[in-house]
Scaffold this motif. Structure first.
Motif, PDB file in Angstrom:
ATOM      1  N   ALA A   1      20.870 -19.068 -46.655  1.00 50.24           N
ATOM      2  CA  ALA A   1      20.366 -19.007 -45.280  1.00 50.24           C
ATOM      3  C   ALA A   1      19.343 -20.105 -45.019  1.00 50.24           C
ATOM      4  O   ALA A   1      18.483 -20.382 -45.850  1.00 50.24           O
ATOM      5  CB  ALA A   1      19.744 -17.641 -45.006  1.00 50.24           C
ATOM      6  N   ALA A   2      19.445 -20.716 -43.859  1.00 50.94           N
ATOM      7  CA  ALA A   2      18.482 -21.745 -43.462  1.00 50.94           C
ATOM      8  C   ALA A   2      17.201 -21.115 -42.919  1.00 50.94           C
ATOM      9  O   ALA A   2      16.125 -21.670 -43.082  1.00 50.94           O
ATOM     10  CB  ALA A   2      19.100 -22.660 -42.413  1.00 50.94           C
ATOM     11  N   ALA A   3      17.331 -19.969 -42.277  1.00 52.48           N
ATOM     12  CA  ALA A   3      16.174 -19.261 -41.724  1.00 52.48           C
ATOM     13  C   ALA A   3      16.606 -17.845 -41.374  1.00 52.48           C
ATOM     14  O   ALA A   3      17.801 -17.571 -41.204  1.00 52.48           O
ATOM     15  CB  ALA A   3      15.638 -19.976 -40.485  1.00 52.48           C
ATOM     16  N   VAL A   4      15.621 -16.976 -41.241  1.00 53.28           N
ATOM     17  CA  VAL A   4      15.859 -15.614 -40.762  1.00 53.28           C
ATOM     18  C   VAL A   4      14.892 -15.368 -39.617  1.00 53.28           C
ATOM     19  O   VAL A   4      13.688 -15.635 -39.737  1.00 53.28           O
ATOM     20  CB  VAL A   4      15.666 -14.559 -41.877  1.00 53.28           C
ATOM     21  CG1 VAL A   4      15.878 -13.159 -41.330  1.00 53.28           C
ATOM     22  CG2 VAL A   4      16.606 -14.831 -43.042  1.00 53.28           C
TER      23      VAL A   4
ATOM     24  N   TYR B   1      17.851  -8.528 -37.204  1.00 54.42           N
ATOM     25  CA  TYR B   1      17.556  -9.897 -37.648  1.00 54.42           C
ATOM     26  C   TYR B   1      18.699 -10.814 -37.241  1.00 54.42           C
ATOM     27  O   TYR B   1      19.816 -10.380 -37.009  1.00 54.42           O
ATOM     28  CB  TYR B   1      17.405  -9.963 -39.169  1.00 54.42           C
ATOM     29  CG  TYR B   1      16.265  -9.161 -39.716  1.00 54.42           C
ATOM     30  CD1 TYR B   1      14.964  -9.668 -39.701  1.00 54.42           C
ATOM     31  CD2 TYR B   1      16.473  -7.896 -40.259  1.00 54.42           C
ATOM     32  CE1 TYR B   1      13.905  -8.930 -40.207  1.00 54.42           C
ATOM     33  CE2 TYR B   1      15.420  -7.152 -40.767  1.00 54.42           C
ATOM     34  CZ  TYR B   1      14.139  -7.668 -40.738  1.00 54.42           C
ATOM     35  OH  TYR B   1      13.100  -6.939 -41.229  1.00 54.42           O
ATOM     36  N   ARG B   2      18.386 -12.091 -37.209  1.00 54.11           N
ATOM     37  CA  ARG B   2      19.405 -13.113 -36.987  1.00 54.11           C
ATOM     38  C   ARG B   2      19.270 -14.119 -38.109  1.00 54.11           C
ATOM     39  O   ARG B   2      18.199 -14.677 -38.337  1.00 54.11           O
ATOM     40  CB  ARG B   2      19.194 -13.784 -35.640  1.00 54.11           C
ATOM     41  CG  ARG B   2      19.974 -15.077 -35.529  1.00 54.11           C
ATOM     42  CD  ARG B   2      20.187 -15.482 -34.124  1.00 54.11           C
ATOM     43  NE  ARG B   2      21.619 -15.601 -33.994  1.00 54.11           N
ATOM     44  CZ  ARG B   2      22.317 -15.390 -32.919  1.00 54.11           C
ATOM     45  NH1 ARG B   2      21.724 -15.022 -31.844  1.00 54.11           N
ATOM     46  NH2 ARG B   2      23.600 -15.542 -32.913  1.00 54.11           N
ATOM     47  N   GLN B   3      20.375 -14.345 -38.814  1.00 53.27           N
ATOM     48  CA  GLN B   3      20.374 -15.336 -39.884  1.00 53.27           C
ATOM     49  C   GLN B   3      20.882 -16.655 -39.336  1.00 53.27           C
ATOM     50  O   GLN B   3      21.891 -16.702 -38.633  1.00 53.27           O
ATOM     51  CB  GLN B   3      21.257 -14.872 -41.041  1.00 53.27           C
ATOM     52  CG  GLN B   3      21.289 -15.861 -42.185  1.00 53.27           C
ATOM     53  CD  GLN B   3      21.932 -15.293 -43.433  1.00 53.27           C
ATOM     54  OE1 GLN B   3      21.590 -14.200 -43.858  1.00 53.27           O
ATOM     55  NE2 GLN B   3      22.853 -16.047 -44.014  1.00 53.27           N
ATOM     56  N   VAL B   4      20.184 -17.725 -39.662  1.00 60.19           N
ATOM     57  CA  VAL B   4      20.617 -19.078 -39.329  1.00 60.19           C
ATOM     58  C   VAL B   4      21.276 -19.633 -40.585  1.00 60.19           C
ATOM     59  O   VAL B   4      20.634 -19.729 -41.634  1.00 60.19           O
ATOM     60  CB  VAL B   4      19.430 -19.971 -38.906  1.00 60.19           C
ATOM     61  CG1 VAL B   4      19.916 -21.375 -38.557  1.00 60.19           C
ATOM     62  CG2 VAL B   4      18.660 -19.345 -37.753  1.00 60.19           C
ATOM     63  N   ASN B   5      22.554 -19.966 -40.488  1.00 60.76           N
ATOM     64  CA  ASN B   5      23.297 -20.499 -41.629  1.00 60.76           C
ATOM     65  C   ASN B   5      23.132 -22.015 -41.723  1.00 60.76           C
ATOM     66  O   ASN B   5      22.730 -22.663 -40.752  1.00 60.76           O
ATOM     67  CB  ASN B   5      24.769 -20.121 -41.514  1.00 60.76           C
ATOM     68  CG  ASN B   5      24.979 -18.643 -41.762  1.00 60.76           C
ATOM     69  OD1 ASN B   5      24.239 -18.003 -42.511  1.00 60.76           O
ATOM     70  ND2 ASN B   5      25.982 -18.081 -41.116  1.00 60.76           N
TER      71      ASN B   5
ATOM     72  N   PHE C   1      24.405 -15.214 -37.590  1.00 56.54           N
ATOM     73  CA  PHE C   1      24.887 -13.888 -37.220  1.00 56.54           C
ATOM     74  C   PHE C   1      23.710 -12.927 -37.156  1.00 56.54           C
ATOM     75  O   PHE C   1      22.620 -13.210 -37.655  1.00 56.54           O
ATOM     76  CB  PHE C   1      25.950 -13.391 -38.205  1.00 56.54           C
ATOM     77  CG  PHE C   1      25.481 -13.322 -39.637  1.00 56.54           C
ATOM     78  CD1 PHE C   1      24.892 -12.167 -40.138  1.00 56.54           C
ATOM     79  CD2 PHE C   1      25.624 -14.416 -40.480  1.00 56.54           C
ATOM     80  CE1 PHE C   1      24.456 -12.112 -41.454  1.00 56.54           C
ATOM     81  CE2 PHE C   1      25.193 -14.363 -41.800  1.00 56.54           C
ATOM     82  CZ  PHE C   1      24.597 -13.210 -42.287  1.00 56.54           C
ATOM     83  N   ILE C   2      23.967 -11.781 -36.535  1.00 59.61           N
ATOM     84  CA  ILE C   2      22.982 -10.715 -36.392  1.00 59.61           C
ATOM     85  C   ILE C   2      23.256  -9.666 -37.454  1.00 59.61           C
ATOM     86  O   ILE C   2      24.412  -9.357 -37.751  1.00 59.61           O
ATOM     87  CB  ILE C   2      23.101 -10.062 -34.998  1.00 59.61           C
ATOM     88  CG1 ILE C   2      22.824 -11.069 -33.889  1.00 59.61           C
ATOM     89  CG2 ILE C   2      22.220  -8.840 -34.864  1.00 59.61           C
ATOM     90  CD1 ILE C   2      21.393 -11.429 -33.705  1.00 59.61           C
ATOM     91  N   PHE C   3      22.196  -9.108 -38.011  1.00 58.24           N
ATOM     92  CA  PHE C   3      22.356  -7.983 -38.933  1.00 58.24           C
ATOM     93  C   PHE C   3      21.144  -7.072 -38.807  1.00 58.24           C
ATOM     94  O   PHE C   3      20.123  -7.441 -38.227  1.00 58.24           O
ATOM     95  CB  PHE C   3      22.556  -8.465 -40.375  1.00 58.24           C
ATOM     96  CG  PHE C   3      21.372  -9.166 -40.980  1.00 58.24           C
ATOM     97  CD1 PHE C   3      20.465  -8.471 -41.782  1.00 58.24           C
ATOM     98  CD2 PHE C   3      21.154 -10.521 -40.761  1.00 58.24           C
ATOM     99  CE1 PHE C   3      19.378  -9.114 -42.345  1.00 58.24           C
ATOM    100  CE2 PHE C   3      20.063 -11.169 -41.321  1.00 58.24           C
ATOM    101  CZ  PHE C   3      19.173 -10.466 -42.109  1.00 58.24           C
ATOM    102  N   SER C   4      21.293  -5.878 -39.324  1.00 58.84           N
ATOM    103  CA  SER C   4      20.228  -4.891 -39.262  1.00 58.84           C
ATOM    104  C   SER C   4      19.879  -4.449 -40.668  1.00 58.84           C
ATOM    105  O   SER C   4      20.760  -4.280 -41.513  1.00 58.84           O
ATOM    106  CB  SER C   4      20.701  -3.695 -38.425  1.00 58.84           C
ATOM    107  OG  SER C   4      19.707  -2.710 -38.378  1.00 58.84           O
TER     108      SER C   4
END
Length: 179
Positions: A56-59, A11-15, A2-5
């Motif tokens: 989170a797997a990555a940001v 940012y985009r978080q990779v789950n 998902f995207i967050f600020s």
């Protein structure tokens, strides 16, 4: 993902469920090929401590798109260019053993005068012998409105305002001439 600020930075978080597909995108050479072709919005990996959740797997920090537009705002030429860009992305993905798992027109933005895929997490591993799972969505979002504009009336692309998940194919086929 998902995207967050945070503090005005996008940012985009990779789950965890997207970890393997994201790793394959980066390791297969597909990301580099898409960057070289100018088809995917660039991003950089940042410190995982910026994540919204602990697992989170990555940001990622994607390049910022200055003007967001929507498919129902585009002229027919922009819709065509976005469709061709989506097909070019799919073609490159296939060459790298991956495929687009969705083909939404909303995943394309015009950035610096070019149509770019903005959804880094739209890729998955190609399953041998399987059809393109996003083909129906591609037809609803791109092919149906373009065919209607070309063969019936250009104003019909405005149906995308009503059908946000693409023009239903049975409806489009009834509106199209037999030829």
């Amino acid at each position: 993902g998902f995207i967050f600020s945070r503090a005005g930075v996008l940012y985009r978080q990779v789950n965890p469920p997207g970890r393997e597909d994201y790793a394959r995108l980066m390791e297969s050479g597909l990301y580099a090929a898409l960057m070289k072709a100018g088809l995917l919005l660039p991003h950089e990996e940042v410190d995982a401590a910026l994540a919204c959740t602990e697992d989170a797997a990555a940001v990622l920090r994607p390049e910022r798109v200055t003007t967001i537009s929507y498919p129902y705002e585009w002229c027919v030429g922009q819709l065509r260019d976005a469709a061709l860009a989506t097909l070019a992305v799919q073609r490159l993905a296939l060459r790298h053993g991956m495929t687009l798992k969705d083909a939404s027109a909303y995943n394309v933005q015009f950035h610096q005068g070019r149509p770019l895929l903005i959804d880094t997490l739209s890729f998955t591993r190609l399953q041998s012998g399987e059809p393109w799972t996003a083909y129906q969505q591609f037809c609803r979002h791109f092919l149906a409105p373009l065919a209607l504009a070309c063969h019936v009336d250009v104003r019909l692309v405005q149906l995308a305002r009503v059908y946000l998940d693409g023009i239903p194919l049975d409806f489009a086929s009834r509106l199209l001439p037999w030829r």
